[in-house]
Scaffold this active site. Structure first.
Site, PDB file in Angstrom:
ATOM      1  N   HIS A  27     -11.469  -6.198   8.061  1.00 12.80           N
ATOM      2  CA  HIS A  27     -12.168  -5.906   6.804  1.00 12.80           C
ATOM      3  C   HIS A  27     -13.445  -5.104   7.028  1.00 12.80           C
ATOM      4  O   HIS A  27     -14.375  -5.193   6.229  1.00 12.80           O
ATOM      5  CB  HIS A  27     -12.515  -7.207   6.056  1.00 12.80           C
ATOM      6  CG  HIS A  27     -11.321  -7.978   5.603  1.00 12.80           C
ATOM      7  ND1 HIS A  27     -10.621  -8.819   6.435  1.00 12.80           N
ATOM      8  CD2 HIS A  27     -10.693  -8.029   4.402  1.00 12.80           C
ATOM      9  CE1 HIS A  27      -9.618  -9.369   5.774  1.00 12.80           C
ATOM     10  NE2 HIS A  27      -9.637  -8.901   4.537  1.00 12.80           N
ATOM     11  N   GLU A  80       0.828  -1.210   0.000  1.00 14.32           N
ATOM     12  CA  GLU A  80       0.000   0.000   0.000  1.00 14.32           C
ATOM     13  C   GLU A  80       0.865   1.263   0.000  1.00 14.32           C
ATOM     14  O   GLU A  80       0.506   2.265  -0.631  1.00 14.32           O
ATOM     15  CB  GLU A  80      -0.952  -0.011   1.195  1.00 14.32           C
ATOM     16  CG  GLU A  80      -2.140  -0.950   1.035  1.00 14.32           C
ATOM     17  CD  GLU A  80      -1.756  -2.414   1.145  1.00 14.32           C
ATOM     18  OE1 GLU A  80      -2.476  -3.261   0.579  1.00 14.32           O
ATOM     19  OE2 GLU A  80      -0.740  -2.723   1.809  1.00 14.32           O
TER      20      GLU A  80
END
Length: 368
Positions: free
Chosen positions: A172, A102
Protein backbone atom coordinates in the site's frame (compact mmCIF):
# COMPACT_ATOMS: atom_id res chain seq x y z
CA UNK A 1 17.89 -14.86 20.01
CA UNK A 2 15.04 -13.25 18.02
CA UNK A 3 13.88 -11.30 21.09
CA UNK A 4 17.41 -9.92 21.64
CA UNK A 5 17.66 -8.91 17.96
CA UNK A 6 14.31 -7.06 18.13
CA UNK A 7 15.34 -5.24 21.32
CA UNK A 8 18.73 -4.24 19.85
CA UNK A 9 17.10 -3.06 16.61
CA UNK A 10 14.46 -1.03 18.47
CA UNK A 11 17.14 0.66 20.58
CA UNK A 12 19.19 1.48 17.48
CA UNK A 13 16.14 2.98 15.75
CA UNK A 14 15.45 5.16 18.78
CA UNK A 15 19.08 6.32 18.92
CA UNK A 16 19.02 7.23 15.22
CA UNK A 17 15.77 9.17 15.61
CA UNK A 18 17.13 11.11 18.59
CA UNK A 19 20.43 11.78 16.81
CA UNK A 20 18.56 13.25 13.86
CA UNK A 21 16.39 15.32 16.23
CA UNK A 22 13.23 14.13 14.49
CA UNK A 23 9.91 13.49 16.18
CA UNK A 24 8.90 9.82 16.20
CA UNK A 25 6.35 9.75 13.43
CA UNK A 26 6.00 7.85 10.23
CA UNK A 27 6.07 10.31 7.32
CA UNK A 28 8.46 13.26 7.60
CA UNK A 29 7.37 16.31 5.65
CA UNK A 30 5.78 19.70 6.11
CA UNK A 31 3.07 20.77 3.66
CA UNK A 32 3.81 24.08 1.93
CA UNK A 33 0.55 25.62 0.66
CA UNK A 34 0.45 27.43 -2.67
CA UNK A 35 4.13 28.27 -3.06
CA UNK A 36 4.19 30.10 -6.41
CA UNK A 37 1.26 27.95 -7.46
CA UNK A 38 -0.99 28.54 -10.44
CA UNK A 39 -4.25 30.05 -9.19
CA UNK A 40 -6.85 31.72 -11.44
CA UNK A 41 -7.87 35.15 -10.24
CA UNK A 42 -11.20 34.23 -8.74
CA UNK A 43 -12.87 33.34 -5.47
CA UNK A 44 -11.24 30.50 -3.54
CA UNK A 45 -12.28 28.16 -0.76
CA UNK A 46 -10.20 26.17 1.71
CA UNK A 47 -10.16 22.48 0.78
CA UNK A 48 -7.99 19.47 1.46
CA UNK A 49 -6.86 17.35 -1.46
CA UNK A 50 -9.59 14.72 -1.40
CA UNK A 51 -12.25 17.47 -1.28
CA UNK A 52 -10.64 19.20 -4.26
CA UNK A 53 -10.67 15.93 -6.23
CA UNK A 54 -14.31 15.34 -5.27
CA UNK A 55 -15.13 18.84 -6.51
CA UNK A 56 -13.43 18.20 -9.88
CA UNK A 57 -15.40 14.97 -10.29
CA UNK A 58 -18.64 16.75 -9.35
CA UNK A 59 -17.99 19.46 -11.95
CA UNK A 60 -17.37 16.81 -14.61
CA UNK A 61 -20.52 14.82 -13.84
CA UNK A 62 -22.58 18.00 -13.81
CA UNK A 63 -21.29 19.34 -17.14
CA UNK A 64 -20.80 16.10 -19.10
CA UNK A 65 -23.81 13.80 -19.31
CA UNK A 66 -21.64 10.97 -20.72
CA UNK A 67 -19.26 10.97 -17.72
CA UNK A 68 -19.23 7.91 -15.46
CA UNK A 69 -17.12 7.06 -12.41
CA UNK A 70 -16.43 3.46 -11.46
CA UNK A 71 -14.09 1.36 -9.33
CA UNK A 72 -13.94 -0.60 -6.10
CA UNK A 73 -16.10 1.04 -3.39
CA UNK A 74 -16.50 4.37 -5.23
CA UNK A 75 -20.28 4.26 -4.70
CA UNK A 76 -19.68 4.59 -0.96
CA UNK A 77 -17.09 7.35 -1.36
CA UNK A 78 -14.00 5.20 -1.75
CA UNK A 79 -11.46 4.34 0.93
CA UNK A 80 -10.17 7.94 0.86
CA UNK A 81 -13.63 9.57 0.40
CA UNK A 82 -12.78 11.14 -2.98
CA UNK A 83 -16.13 10.10 -4.49
CA UNK A 84 -18.28 10.64 -1.39
CA UNK A 85 -21.81 11.85 -2.15
CA UNK A 86 -21.50 11.54 -5.93
CA UNK A 87 -23.69 8.46 -6.40
CA UNK A 88 -26.42 10.03 -4.29
CA UNK A 89 -26.24 13.15 -6.44
CA UNK A 90 -25.96 11.56 -9.89
CA UNK A 91 -27.35 8.05 -9.52
CA UNK A 92 -26.04 4.49 -9.64
CA UNK A 93 -25.89 4.49 -13.46
CA UNK A 94 -23.11 7.10 -13.40
CA UNK A 95 -21.23 6.33 -10.17
CA UNK A 96 -20.98 2.64 -9.37
CA UNK A 97 -18.89 -0.12 -7.86
CA UNK A 98 -17.11 -2.75 -9.92
CA UNK A 99 -15.96 -6.29 -9.14
CA UNK A 100 -12.50 -6.67 -7.57
CA UNK A 101 -10.77 -6.86 -10.95
CA UNK A 102 -8.34 -4.14 -11.94
CA UNK A 103 -7.96 -5.69 -15.38
CA UNK A 104 -11.75 -5.52 -15.74
CA UNK A 105 -11.89 -1.90 -14.51
CA UNK A 106 -9.31 -0.79 -17.08
CA UNK A 107 -10.86 -2.86 -19.87
CA UNK A 108 -14.33 -1.51 -19.14
CA UNK A 109 -12.97 2.06 -19.18
CA UNK A 110 -11.30 1.44 -22.55
CA UNK A 111 -14.57 0.19 -24.00
CA UNK A 112 -16.51 3.18 -22.68
CA UNK A 113 -13.93 5.66 -24.01
CA UNK A 114 -13.93 4.02 -27.42
CA UNK A 115 -17.67 4.63 -27.84
CA UNK A 116 -17.41 8.26 -26.74
CA UNK A 117 -18.21 8.20 -23.02
CA UNK A 118 -16.05 10.04 -20.50
CA UNK A 119 -14.69 7.18 -18.38
CA UNK A 120 -13.14 7.95 -14.98
CA UNK A 121 -11.78 4.79 -13.36
CA UNK A 122 -10.41 4.46 -9.86
CA UNK A 123 -7.77 1.86 -8.99
CA UNK A 124 -8.09 1.72 -5.22
CA UNK A 125 -4.32 1.70 -4.58
CA UNK A 126 -1.53 2.17 -7.11
CA UNK A 127 -0.09 -1.12 -5.82
CA UNK A 128 -3.16 -2.85 -7.28
CA UNK A 129 -2.72 -1.45 -10.79
CA UNK A 130 -0.44 -4.19 -12.10
CA UNK A 131 -3.20 -6.66 -13.12
CA UNK A 132 -4.42 -3.82 -15.37
CA UNK A 133 -0.96 -3.18 -16.85
CA UNK A 134 -1.64 -5.05 -20.08
CA UNK A 135 -4.94 -3.27 -20.68
CA UNK A 136 -3.42 0.17 -20.02
CA UNK A 137 -0.12 -0.28 -21.87
CA UNK A 138 -1.12 -2.56 -24.74
CA UNK A 139 -4.69 -1.40 -25.36
CA UNK A 140 -5.42 2.12 -24.05
CA UNK A 141 -2.05 3.63 -24.98
CA UNK A 142 -1.92 2.07 -28.46
CA UNK A 143 -5.59 2.28 -29.46
CA UNK A 144 -5.34 5.36 -31.70
CA UNK A 145 -2.11 4.19 -33.34
CA UNK A 146 -3.33 0.64 -33.97
CA UNK A 147 -6.64 1.77 -35.46
CA UNK A 148 -5.11 4.45 -37.67
CA UNK A 149 -7.01 7.14 -35.78
CA UNK A 150 -10.43 5.49 -36.11
CA UNK A 151 -10.68 4.82 -32.36
CA UNK A 152 -8.99 6.22 -29.29
CA UNK A 153 -9.10 6.19 -25.50
CA UNK A 154 -8.75 9.93 -25.07
CA UNK A 155 -11.77 10.01 -22.78
CA UNK A 156 -10.23 7.56 -20.31
CA UNK A 157 -8.81 8.85 -17.01
CA UNK A 158 -7.46 6.54 -14.33
CA UNK A 159 -7.07 7.84 -10.77
CA UNK A 160 -5.00 5.96 -8.21
CA UNK A 161 -3.61 6.77 -4.73
CA UNK A 162 0.16 6.23 -4.55
CA UNK A 163 3.15 6.56 -2.26
CA UNK A 164 3.86 6.30 1.44
CA UNK A 165 1.11 6.90 3.97
CA UNK A 166 2.83 6.16 7.26
CA UNK A 167 1.69 2.59 7.82
CA UNK A 168 1.06 1.07 4.40
CA UNK A 169 3.84 -1.48 4.13
CA UNK A 170 4.82 -3.21 0.92
CA UNK A 171 1.34 -3.51 -0.68
CA UNK A 172 0.00 0.00 0.00
CA UNK A 173 2.95 2.36 -0.43
CA UNK A 174 4.44 1.97 -3.91
CA UNK A 175 5.08 4.68 -6.50
CA UNK A 176 4.79 2.96 -9.91
CA UNK A 177 4.99 6.02 -12.17
CA UNK A 178 8.21 4.86 -13.88
CA UNK A 179 6.58 1.68 -15.21
CA UNK A 180 4.01 3.70 -17.14
CA UNK A 181 6.36 6.54 -18.13
CA UNK A 182 7.96 4.08 -20.58
CA UNK A 183 4.73 3.99 -22.62
CA UNK A 184 4.09 6.30 -25.60
CA UNK A 185 0.42 7.22 -25.79
CA UNK A 186 -0.16 7.81 -22.07
CA UNK A 187 -0.10 11.00 -20.01
CA UNK A 188 0.93 10.75 -16.35
CA UNK A 189 0.56 13.46 -13.70
CA UNK A 190 1.25 13.67 -9.96
CA UNK A 191 -0.17 16.60 -7.91
CA UNK A 192 1.49 18.08 -4.84
CA UNK A 193 -1.67 19.53 -3.27
CA UNK A 194 -5.36 20.40 -3.70
CA UNK A 195 -4.92 23.20 -6.26
CA UNK A 196 -2.85 20.98 -8.52
CA UNK A 197 -5.02 17.90 -7.94
CA UNK A 198 -8.19 19.66 -9.08
CA UNK A 199 -6.60 21.45 -12.05
CA UNK A 200 -4.65 18.43 -13.28
CA UNK A 201 -7.63 16.09 -12.90
CA UNK A 202 -9.89 18.41 -14.91
CA UNK A 203 -7.16 18.66 -17.57
CA UNK A 204 -6.71 14.88 -17.63
CA UNK A 205 -10.44 14.31 -18.11
CA UNK A 206 -10.46 16.62 -21.14
CA UNK A 207 -7.10 15.49 -22.53
CA UNK A 208 -7.28 13.73 -25.93
CA UNK A 209 -4.97 10.93 -24.65
CA UNK A 210 -5.59 8.42 -21.85
CA UNK A 211 -4.29 9.80 -18.56
CA UNK A 212 -3.20 8.36 -15.24
CA UNK A 213 -3.24 10.63 -12.22
CA UNK A 214 -1.27 9.25 -9.30
CA UNK A 215 -2.46 10.96 -6.10
CA UNK A 216 -0.06 10.85 -3.10
CA UNK A 217 -2.36 9.41 -0.46
CA UNK A 218 -0.62 11.03 2.51
CA UNK A 219 -1.67 14.40 1.07
CA UNK A 220 -5.41 13.64 0.91
CA UNK A 221 -5.99 15.22 4.34
CA UNK A 222 -2.67 16.82 5.26
CA UNK A 223 -2.62 19.08 2.20
CA UNK A 224 -5.01 22.00 2.78
CA UNK A 225 -5.05 25.02 0.49
CA UNK A 226 -7.09 27.86 -0.99
CA UNK A 227 -8.58 26.27 -4.12
CA UNK A 228 -10.24 28.27 -6.92
CA UNK A 229 -13.99 27.79 -7.14
CA UNK A 230 -15.37 26.28 -10.35
CA UNK A 231 -13.62 24.85 -13.39
CA UNK A 232 -9.96 25.52 -14.21
CA UNK A 233 -7.16 23.51 -15.80
CA UNK A 234 -3.41 23.12 -15.26
CA UNK A 235 -1.54 22.29 -18.44
CA UNK A 236 -0.17 18.77 -18.66
CA UNK A 237 3.52 18.65 -19.54
CA UNK A 238 4.49 21.89 -17.81
CA UNK A 239 6.52 21.94 -14.60
CA UNK A 240 6.67 24.80 -12.14
CA UNK A 241 9.46 26.63 -10.34
CA UNK A 242 8.04 27.02 -6.85
CA UNK A 243 11.15 28.46 -5.22
CA UNK A 244 13.81 30.37 -7.12
CA UNK A 245 17.51 29.94 -6.35
CA UNK A 246 20.95 30.19 -7.91
CA UNK A 247 23.18 27.47 -6.43
CA UNK A 248 21.42 24.08 -6.74
CA UNK A 249 18.36 22.79 -8.64
CA UNK A 250 16.09 20.42 -6.72
CA UNK A 251 13.61 18.38 -8.80
CA UNK A 252 10.72 16.33 -7.45
CA UNK A 253 6.99 15.59 -7.72
CA UNK A 254 4.12 14.82 -5.37
CA UNK A 255 4.92 14.63 -1.65
CA UNK A 256 8.63 14.90 -2.36
CA UNK A 257 8.21 18.52 -3.47
CA UNK A 258 7.43 19.49 0.13
CA UNK A 259 10.48 17.56 1.35
CA UNK A 260 12.61 19.51 -1.13
CA UNK A 261 11.16 22.82 0.06
CA UNK A 262 12.12 21.83 3.60
CA UNK A 263 15.57 20.94 2.28
CA UNK A 264 15.90 24.33 0.60
CA UNK A 265 15.10 26.08 3.89
CA UNK A 266 17.66 23.90 5.71
CA UNK A 267 20.36 24.57 3.09
CA UNK A 268 19.79 28.31 3.32
CA UNK A 269 19.95 28.20 7.13
CA UNK A 270 23.01 25.94 7.50
CA UNK A 271 25.01 26.44 4.31
CA UNK A 272 23.99 29.91 3.17
CA UNK A 273 23.18 28.62 -0.33
CA UNK A 274 19.97 29.02 -2.32
CA UNK A 275 18.09 26.17 -3.99
CA UNK A 276 15.74 26.35 -6.95
CA UNK A 277 12.88 23.90 -6.38
CA UNK A 278 10.98 22.49 -9.37
CA UNK A 279 7.74 20.52 -9.21
CA UNK A 280 7.46 18.47 -12.40
CA UNK A 281 3.68 18.01 -11.95
CA UNK A 282 3.69 15.93 -15.14
CA UNK A 283 5.84 12.80 -15.52
CA UNK A 284 4.85 11.96 -19.08
CA UNK A 285 5.50 14.27 -20.79
CA UNK A 286 7.88 16.10 -18.44
CA UNK A 287 9.16 19.65 -18.79
CA UNK A 288 12.70 19.09 -20.10
CA UNK A 289 13.12 22.73 -21.10
CA UNK A 290 12.27 24.11 -17.64
CA UNK A 291 14.57 21.69 -15.81
CA UNK A 292 17.51 22.14 -18.18
CA UNK A 293 17.23 25.92 -18.10
CA UNK A 294 17.44 25.81 -14.30
CA UNK A 295 20.39 23.38 -14.30
CA UNK A 296 22.29 25.56 -16.77
CA UNK A 297 21.83 28.43 -14.32
CA UNK A 298 22.82 26.60 -11.12
CA UNK A 299 25.25 23.96 -12.44
CA UNK A 300 24.08 21.45 -9.85
CA UNK A 301 21.00 19.24 -9.58
CA UNK A 302 19.44 16.84 -7.06
CA UNK A 303 16.50 14.62 -8.10
CA UNK A 304 14.34 13.07 -5.39
CA UNK A 305 11.57 10.46 -5.54
CA UNK A 306 10.03 7.81 -3.28
CA UNK A 307 10.29 4.93 -5.76
CA UNK A 308 13.37 2.66 -5.76
CA UNK A 309 16.57 4.08 -7.22
CA UNK A 310 17.30 1.62 -10.04
CA UNK A 311 15.32 2.56 -13.16
CA UNK A 312 13.27 5.10 -11.21
CA UNK A 313 12.08 8.09 -13.24
CA UNK A 314 14.94 10.11 -11.78
CA UNK A 315 17.31 8.09 -13.96
CA UNK A 316 15.56 9.35 -17.11
CA UNK A 317 15.79 12.94 -15.86
CA UNK A 318 19.48 12.50 -15.03
CA UNK A 319 20.23 11.04 -18.47
CA UNK A 320 18.47 13.90 -20.27
CA UNK A 321 20.22 16.54 -18.14
CA UNK A 322 23.58 14.91 -18.94
CA UNK A 323 22.77 15.12 -22.67
CA UNK A 324 21.55 18.71 -22.59
CA UNK A 325 23.62 20.34 -19.83
CA UNK A 326 26.93 18.44 -19.68
CA UNK A 327 29.15 21.49 -20.13
CA UNK A 328 27.20 23.45 -17.53
CA UNK A 329 27.49 20.91 -14.69
CA UNK A 330 29.73 21.77 -11.75
CA UNK A 331 29.19 18.43 -9.98
CA UNK A 332 27.66 15.01 -10.74
CA UNK A 333 23.89 14.71 -10.99
CA UNK A 334 22.64 13.21 -7.74
CA UNK A 335 19.54 11.16 -6.91
CA UNK A 336 17.94 10.76 -3.48
CA UNK A 337 15.40 7.95 -3.66
CA UNK A 338 13.82 4.96 -2.02
CA UNK A 339 16.05 1.92 -1.70
CA UNK A 340 16.11 -1.10 -4.03
CA UNK A 341 14.02 -3.23 -1.68
CA UNK A 342 10.31 -3.97 -1.26
CA UNK A 343 8.71 -1.07 0.59
CA UNK A 344 9.27 -1.77 4.31
CA UNK A 345 6.84 -1.29 7.17
CA UNK A 346 8.72 -0.58 10.42
CA UNK A 347 11.67 0.93 8.51
CA UNK A 348 9.52 3.22 6.36
CA UNK A 349 11.00 6.45 7.66
CA UNK A 350 14.51 5.26 6.76
CA UNK A 351 13.36 4.17 3.32
CA UNK A 352 11.87 7.52 2.34
CA UNK A 353 14.03 10.41 1.08
CA UNK A 354 13.72 12.99 3.86
CA UNK A 355 15.14 16.49 4.19
CA UNK A 356 18.30 15.19 5.89
CA UNK A 357 19.19 12.79 3.06
CA UNK A 358 18.44 15.53 0.53
CA UNK A 359 20.48 18.02 2.56
CA UNK A 360 23.47 15.63 2.55
CA UNK A 361 23.22 15.36 -1.24
CA UNK A 362 23.15 19.15 -1.64
CA UNK A 363 26.18 19.52 0.65
CA UNK A 364 28.13 16.92 -1.34
CA UNK A 365 27.19 18.68 -4.58
CA UNK A 366 28.29 22.08 -3.26
CA UNK A 367 31.55 20.64 -1.85
CA UNK A 368 32.41 18.69 -4.97
Amino acid sequence: MIRKFIVRTSKKLLELRIARKEHIRNVHFKFYPNTRSFIPERKTEKLNMYQAINQALDITLKNDSSAVIFGEDVAFGGVFRCTVGLQKRYGSDRVFNTPLSEQGIAGFGIGLANVGATAIAEIQFADYIFPAFDQIVNEAAKCRYRSGGMFDCGKLTIRSPCGAVGHGGLYHSQSPEAYFAHTPGLKIVVPRGPVQAKGLLLSSIQEPDPCIIFEPKVLYRTAVDEVPVGHYKIEIGKGEIIKEGKDVTLVGWGTQVHVLLETADLVEEKLGASCEVIDLLSILPWDVQLVCKSVKKTGRVIIAHEAPRTNGFGAEIAARIQEECFLNLESPIMRVTGWDTPFPHIFEEFYLPDKWRCFDAVKKSLDY
